[in-house]
Scaffold this active site. Sequence first.
Site, mmCIF file in Angstrom:
data_model
loop_
_atom_site.group_PDB
_atom_site.id
_atom_site.type_symbol
_atom_site.label_atom_id
_atom_site.label_comp_id
_atom_site.label_asym_id
_atom_site.label_seq_id
_atom_site.Cartn_x
_atom_site.Cartn_y
_atom_site.Cartn_z
ATOM 1 C CD GLU A 51 19.227 51.691 24.167
ATOM 2 O OE1 GLU A 51 19.309 51.647 22.927
ATOM 3 O OE2 GLU A 51 20.153 52.102 24.890
ATOM 4 C CG HIS A 52 14.444 49.341 22.809
ATOM 5 N ND1 HIS A 52 14.970 48.104 22.497
ATOM 6 C CD2 HIS A 52 15.230 50.256 22.192
ATOM 7 C CE1 HIS A 52 16.030 48.268 21.717
ATOM 8 N NE2 HIS A 52 16.204 49.558 21.518
ATOM 9 C CG HIS A 53 9.724 48.328 25.948
ATOM 10 N ND1 HIS A 53 10.530 47.424 25.261
ATOM 11 C CD2 HIS A 53 8.705 48.623 25.108
ATOM 12 C CE1 HIS A 53 10.009 47.182 24.075
ATOM 13 N NE2 HIS A 53 8.909 47.897 23.945
ATOM 14 C CB CYS A 72 10.760 44.403 27.238
ATOM 15 S SG CYS A 72 12.231 43.625 26.546
#
Length: 207
Positions: free
Chosen positions: A98-100, A168
């Site tokens: 969900e971050h990248h 990531c």
Amino acid sequence: MDAKITPLGTAKLPLEPALRPTREEAEAAVRTLIAWAGDDPRREGVLETPARVTKAYGELFGGYTQDPKEILSKTFREVGGYDDIVLVRDIPFFSHCEHHMVPFFGKAHIAYLPHDGVVGLSKLARLVEAFARRLQTQETLTAQIIDALNENLGPRGAAVLLEAEHMCMTMRGVRAHGVKTVTHRFTGVFAEDRVEQDRFFAMVGQR
């Protein structure tokens, strides 16, 4: 209307219809990203990419439309008195950070001690998929799977272990290849009894 914030560890529910963009708006966003990356969204090779991406997202993030409660709703009580560990290991999964918004993938191992019946083995794989096909962190994914087991099956204990490689870390940042992240969580008997924990680790090949 303001979007609702989903607390960490709870099931990530679909946006309300009024908040969800149309397919046309989603395709326009993809064209913007193509241009931001430095390419020409009018170029022949990427002309149909926005439509393909939105269609792919419907599959990759289809977990938002799957209900874990429904997946685990049917149980079987006729198990011949069996009350030991039920383990399904090496369940393949893929998800997106969900971050990248890049993939992470690996295997899930799920075990529980039945209390009042068992669930079909394929349902455990479907449960993993329902949560994995969402924007995730591995820690949250681990918690959601075991929470769903406890809420819907009421086992005497449950154990979940995930091992995954995160793109990531591989594709960007430190670019560390072959690194795996392991997360696990125990509840009930598994949390209270170190012997049961050791049995679980041995059965999934971690000891």
